[in-house]
Design a protein around this motif. Structure first.
Motif, PDB file in Angstrom:
ATOM      1  N   LEU A 105       0.820  -1.203   0.000  1.00 48.30           N
ATOM      2  CA  LEU A 105       0.000   0.000   0.000  1.00 48.30           C
ATOM      3  C   LEU A 105       0.858   1.258   0.000  1.00 48.30           C
ATOM      4  O   LEU A 105       0.505   2.267  -0.623  1.00 48.30           O
ATOM      5  N   SER A 106       1.998   1.206   0.665  1.00 50.08           N
ATOM      6  CA  SER A 106       2.909   2.356   0.673  1.00 50.08           C
ATOM      7  C   SER A 106       3.488   2.607  -0.719  1.00 50.08           C
ATOM      8  O   SER A 106       3.559   3.761  -1.177  1.00 50.08           O
ATOM      9  N   SER A 107       3.885   1.527  -1.403  1.00 49.26           N
ATOM     10  CA  SER A 107       4.480   1.691  -2.738  1.00 49.26           C
ATOM     11  C   SER A 107       3.479   2.237  -3.739  1.00 49.26           C
ATOM     12  O   SER A 107       3.857   2.912  -4.703  1.00 49.26           O
ATOM     13  N   LEU A 108       2.188   1.961  -3.526  1.00 51.50           N
ATOM     14  CA  LEU A 108       1.138   2.430  -4.423  1.00 51.50           C
ATOM     15  C   LEU A 108       0.535   3.757  -3.966  1.00 51.50           C
ATOM     16  O   LEU A 108      -0.332   4.300  -4.654  1.00 51.50           O
ATOM     17  N   ASP A 109       0.974   4.263  -2.824  1.00 45.28           N
ATOM     18  CA  ASP A 109       0.443   5.494  -2.241  1.00 45.28           C
ATOM     19  C   ASP A 109      -1.061   5.377  -2.001  1.00 45.28           C
ATOM     20  O   ASP A 109      -1.825   6.311  -2.266  1.00 45.28           O
ATOM     21  N   PHE A 110      -1.486   4.220  -1.493  1.00 50.30           N
ATOM     22  CA  PHE A 110      -2.897   3.975  -1.222  1.00 50.30           C
ATOM     23  C   PHE A 110      -3.273   4.243   0.234  1.00 50.30           C
ATOM     24  O   PHE A 110      -4.407   3.991   0.633  1.00 50.30           O
ATOM     25  N   GLY A 111      -2.332   4.734   1.027  1.00 52.97           N
ATOM     26  CA  GLY A 111      -2.644   5.042   2.405  1.00 52.97           C
ATOM     27  C   GLY A 111      -2.597   3.825   3.302  1.00 52.97           C
ATOM     28  O   GLY A 111      -2.136   2.744   2.921  1.00 52.97           O
ATOM     29  N   ALA A 112      -3.117   4.005   4.518  1.00 55.25           N
ATOM     30  CA  ALA A 112      -3.087   2.925   5.507  1.00 55.25           C
ATOM     31  C   ALA A 112      -4.104   1.853   5.146  1.00 55.25           C
ATOM     32  O   ALA A 112      -5.125   2.107   4.507  1.00 55.25           O
ATOM     33  N   ALA A 113      -3.814   0.631   5.589  1.00 55.20           N
ATOM     34  CA  ALA A 113      -4.706  -0.491   5.302  1.00 55.20           C
ATOM     35  C   ALA A 113      -5.968  -0.388   6.143  1.00 55.20           C
ATOM     36  O   ALA A 113      -5.915  -0.030   7.327  1.00 55.20           O
ATOM     37  N   PRO A 114      -7.132  -0.688   5.550  1.00 57.15           N
ATOM     38  CA  PRO A 114      -8.355  -0.796   6.361  1.00 57.15           C
ATOM     39  C   PRO A 114      -8.167  -1.867   7.436  1.00 57.15           C
ATOM     40  O   PRO A 114      -7.393  -2.810   7.261  1.00 57.15           O
ATOM     41  N   GLU A 115      -8.880  -1.708   8.532  1.00 58.59           N
ATOM     42  CA  GLU A 115      -8.721  -2.631   9.646  1.00 58.59           C
ATOM     43  C   GLU A 115      -8.977  -4.076   9.214  1.00 58.59           C
ATOM     44  O   GLU A 115      -9.994  -4.385   8.600  1.00 58.59           O
ATOM     45  N   GLY A 116      -8.022  -4.940   9.511  1.00 59.19           N
ATOM     46  CA  GLY A 116      -8.163  -6.364   9.245  1.00 59.19           C
ATOM     47  C   GLY A 116      -7.685  -6.824   7.883  1.00 59.19           C
ATOM     48  O   GLY A 116      -7.533  -8.030   7.656  1.00 59.19           O
ATOM     49  N   LEU A 117      -7.433  -5.904   6.945  1.00 58.31           N
ATOM     50  CA  LEU A 117      -6.995  -6.311   5.607  1.00 58.31           C
ATOM     51  C   LEU A 117      -5.591  -6.908   5.671  1.00 58.31           C
ATOM     52  O   LEU A 117      -4.687  -6.338   6.273  1.00 58.31           O
ATOM     53  N   VAL A 118      -5.431  -8.049   5.007  1.00 58.30           N
ATOM     54  CA  VAL A 118      -4.127  -8.691   4.907  1.00 58.30           C
ATOM     55  C   VAL A 118      -3.784  -8.875   3.435  1.00 58.30           C
ATOM     56  O   VAL A 118      -4.549  -9.478   2.674  1.00 58.30           O
ATOM     57  N   LEU A 119      -2.655  -8.333   3.035  1.00 56.49           N
ATOM     58  CA  LEU A 119      -2.118  -8.546   1.693  1.00 56.49           C
ATOM     59  C   LEU A 119      -0.860  -9.383   1.821  1.00 56.49           C
ATOM     60  O   LEU A 119       0.013  -9.083   2.646  1.00 56.49           O
ATOM     61  N   GLU A 120      -0.769 -10.419   0.989  1.00 55.95           N
ATOM     62  CA  GLU A 120       0.377 -11.332   1.049  1.00 55.95           C
ATOM     63  C   GLU A 120       0.968 -11.502  -0.341  1.00 55.95           C
ATOM     64  O   GLU A 120       0.230 -11.639  -1.321  1.00 55.95           O
ATOM     65  N   CYS A 121       2.271 -11.479  -0.420  1.00 61.59           N
ATOM     66  CA  CYS A 121       2.988 -11.596  -1.693  1.00 61.59           C
ATOM     67  C   CYS A 121       3.627 -12.980  -1.820  1.00 61.59           C
ATOM     68  O   CYS A 121       3.978 -13.613  -0.818  1.00 61.59           O
ATOM     69  N   ALA A 122       3.790 -13.410  -3.066  1.00 55.44           N
ATOM     70  CA  ALA A 122       4.462 -14.686  -3.336  1.00 55.44           C
ATOM     71  C   ALA A 122       4.958 -14.684  -4.770  1.00 55.44           C
ATOM     72  O   ALA A 122       4.508 -13.884  -5.606  1.00 55.44           O
ATOM     73  N   ASP A 123       5.899 -15.565  -5.047  1.00 55.22           N
ATOM     74  CA  ASP A 123       6.441 -15.753  -6.395  1.00 55.22           C
ATOM     75  C   ASP A 123       6.251 -17.203  -6.801  1.00 55.22           C
ATOM     76  O   ASP A 123       6.152 -18.096  -5.954  1.00 55.22           O
ATOM     77  N   PHE A 124       6.218 -17.415  -8.110  1.00 58.54           N
ATOM     78  CA  PHE A 124       6.296 -18.787  -8.618  1.00 58.54           C
ATOM     79  C   PHE A 124       6.954 -18.744  -9.985  1.00 58.54           C
ATOM     80  O   PHE A 124       6.929 -17.729 -10.682  1.00 58.54           O
ATOM     81  N   SER A 125       7.579 -19.835 -10.363  1.00 58.44           N
ATOM     82  CA  SER A 125       8.282 -19.911 -11.645  1.00 58.44           C
ATOM     83  C   SER A 125       7.337 -20.397 -12.727  1.00 58.44           C
ATOM     84  O   SER A 125       6.519 -21.300 -12.501  1.00 58.44           O
ATOM     85  N   THR A 126       7.456 -19.804 -13.886  1.00 56.88           N
ATOM     86  CA  THR A 126       6.626 -20.204 -15.015  1.00 56.88           C
ATOM     87  C   THR A 126       7.501 -20.351 -16.251  1.00 56.88           C
ATOM     88  O   THR A 126       8.440 -19.572 -16.444  1.00 56.88           O
TER      89      THR A 126
END
Length: 517
Positions: free
Chosen positions: A70-91
């Motif tokens: 959210l910081s990198s996108l300048d979207f402000g603080a996360a709403p309460e309880g929101l969880v964003l998770e990142c991952a990678d996979f090979s293709t």
């Protein structure tokens, strides 16, 4: 790992070209809207409900990235309880084996505390319009939680975009003048010719940089990456949501891997079977309609742009075109405006006065806030990966002389965005024209389609897509959102509920329904 020139040279040594053989024809289908082909005139389910999507057996290695995303996108603080998770996979770079090696694909998962853990995720792609991860983040921070509360959503970025392995092929100075469409600092009165020259330089730089896999950034390869995620999950069926250009990726997935689709949602799909000029004018009509809706909202709230906000914006664009906004060109102002109008954040209407303040300040000579808005909007849509993907998908660009004529005609017809849009047609003019991605020829799954009344990314493009679905034999229903912005599901509670109902029972709403603004 970022794909720099040095890295690419080293990586190329480990990639081998396999032989190419003649294969069966995969020509695209030309389709038109057929009256009554929607098949969604009632809410009655199909005789036999299609199999549902499954919960992943083997999931990705997710890590929390809520604040950093959210910081990198300048979207402000996360709403309460929101969880964003990142991952990678090979293709695989190319599933056909013509080029060996792998890319790193990036994914983002969003969920809320009430999101069930035992339901199948909804896969989202926004294609090359902007990163799929930013589209999901915008949906997740919006006021409507209906879709995310019912199931986790997983966004997959196209190659070279967002969280996927980046591409670094355009020299920084060239990238800057391309973003500016040759409107400042290049000493040329012929902006169309200047941008065509930049396109030539950027095309040579990127295709040389990407050898031998420069042809693997089209929508079929993007569909292959989604299929790789399905395999990683070890499931037979997935639910897929494609927005804008991502709808074209989703249609390519339906053609190539339709047996693995449980549900398919096309949200504000871009036109199919259309050349670059037709697509651009569709975007123009949507952008002008969105600006009108913004102006109406602005006037109703007594914003800083006065009694006629649209006239104020038009006057500001005229100033930028005349070089009267300092370093802010007409292309820069267009980028900032479209960045706001097409943002996936679902709280746009509540932020109208904030943009009005920025524009009014720039008109008074305080240009710092507008310069910051230009920078944010450009960063969201102008990466090297987006250049490569968009140009690979581009169809039949106009000649320079045709673009010069459009500068005049569109400039008169669409006073705010017409001129810069016509010049922008030259950005991909040097890239080799590819064959359009083939559409499904036989597809039995019911498909839910959304269209926006004022969409600045695709305009009113749904009929060409529903025509293609009808030609393939697919039942479908279209719902139109009466608001402005893109995509529909990020902004409309009504649309999110319709998606949930469809994902649960594969039941289509009445064809031709509407969601209020």
């Amino acid at each position: 790992m970022r794909w720099t020139r040095a890295a690419a040279t080293a990586a190329t040594l480990s990639i081998m070209l396999a032989g190419c053989g003649a294969g069966p024809s995969d020509r695209p289908v030309v389709a038109v809207e057929r009256p009554g082909s929607g098949g969604g005139q009632t809410t009655e389910p199909a005789a036999e409900q299609p199999p549902a999507a499954e919960v992943p057996e083997t999931d990705l290695a997710w890590r929390d990235c809520t604040d950093t995303t959210l910081s990198s996108l300048d979207f402000g603080a996360a709403p309460e309880g929101l969880v964003l998770e990142c991952a990678d996979f090979s293709t695989p770079i190319d599933t056909a084996g013509n080029v060996l090696g792998t890319f790193r694909a990036g994914a983002l998962r969003a969920r809320l505390p009430q999101t069930p853990v035992d339901v199948a995720p909804l896969v989202l792609t926004s294609g090359s319009d902007r990163s799929s991860t930013s589209t999901l983040a915008g949906l997740a921070v919006g006021p409507s939680t209906t879709l995310l509360a019912a199931q986790p959503i997983v966004a997959v970025d196209r190659r070279g975009i967002g969280a996927s392995q980046p591409i670094d092929c355009i020299p920084a100075q060239l990238r800057a003048v391309m973003t500016d469409l040759g409107q400042t600092g290049v000493g040329s009165d012929d902006q169309v010719g200047a941008v065509a020259g930049f396109s030539q330089d950027a095309t040579i730089a990127c295709r040389d940089f990407l050898q031998p896999y420069e042809g693997t950034f089209d929508t079929p390869h993007a569909a292959d990456d989604i299929e790789q995620l399905r395999k990683q999950w070890q499931v037979d069926k997935i639910n897929l949501l494609g927005t804008g250009n991502g709808a074209t990726v989703a249609l390519s997935y339906a053609r190539r891997y339709g047996d693995h689709l449980a549900r398919l949602v096309l949200d504000a799909p871009e036109p199919v079977g259309a050349d670059a000029t037709t697509r651009a004018e569709a975007r123009l009509t949507g952008a002008e309609a969105a600006l009108t809706a913004f102006a109406q909202r602005c006037a109703a709230t007594g914003c800083a742009l006065g009694d006629d906000p649209r006239a104020a914006v038009t006057a500001l664009m005229n100033k930028a075109s005349a070089g009267e906004l300092g370093t802010i060109s007409a292309a820069d102002l267009s980028t900032a405006l479209l960045g706001f109008l097409s943002s996936p954040r679902g709280d746009q209407t509540s932020r109208v006065t904030a943009l009005a303040d920025v524009l009014a300040a720039a008109d008074r000579g305080d240009r710092g806030p507008l310069e910051a808005a230009v920078k944010r909007a450009a960063a969201a849509i102008n990466s090297d990966g987006e250049f490569v993907n968009r140009c690979t998908d581009s169809q039949q660009p106009p000649t320079a002389d045709q673009a010069r004529e459009l500068v005049r005609t569109w400039g008169d017809k669409y006073p705010v965005f017409g001129r810069t849009t016509a010049i922008g047609l030259m950005v991909c003019s040097a890239w080799p024209v590819s064959t359009p991605a083939p559409l499904p020829t036989e597809f039995e799954l019911p498909v839910l389609v959304f269209a926006g009344a004022a969409d600045p990314v695709v305009g009113g493009a749904a009929p060409s897509v529903t025509g293609a679905l009808g030609a393939a034999g697919a039942r479908h229903a279209t719902m139109t959102w009466q608001g402005w912005g893109h995509p529909v599901t990020a902004h409309s509670e009504c649309a999110q509920q319709a998606v949930n109902d469809y994902l649960t029972g594969a039941e289509l709403p009445a064809d031709g329904g509407a969601c209020p603004a």
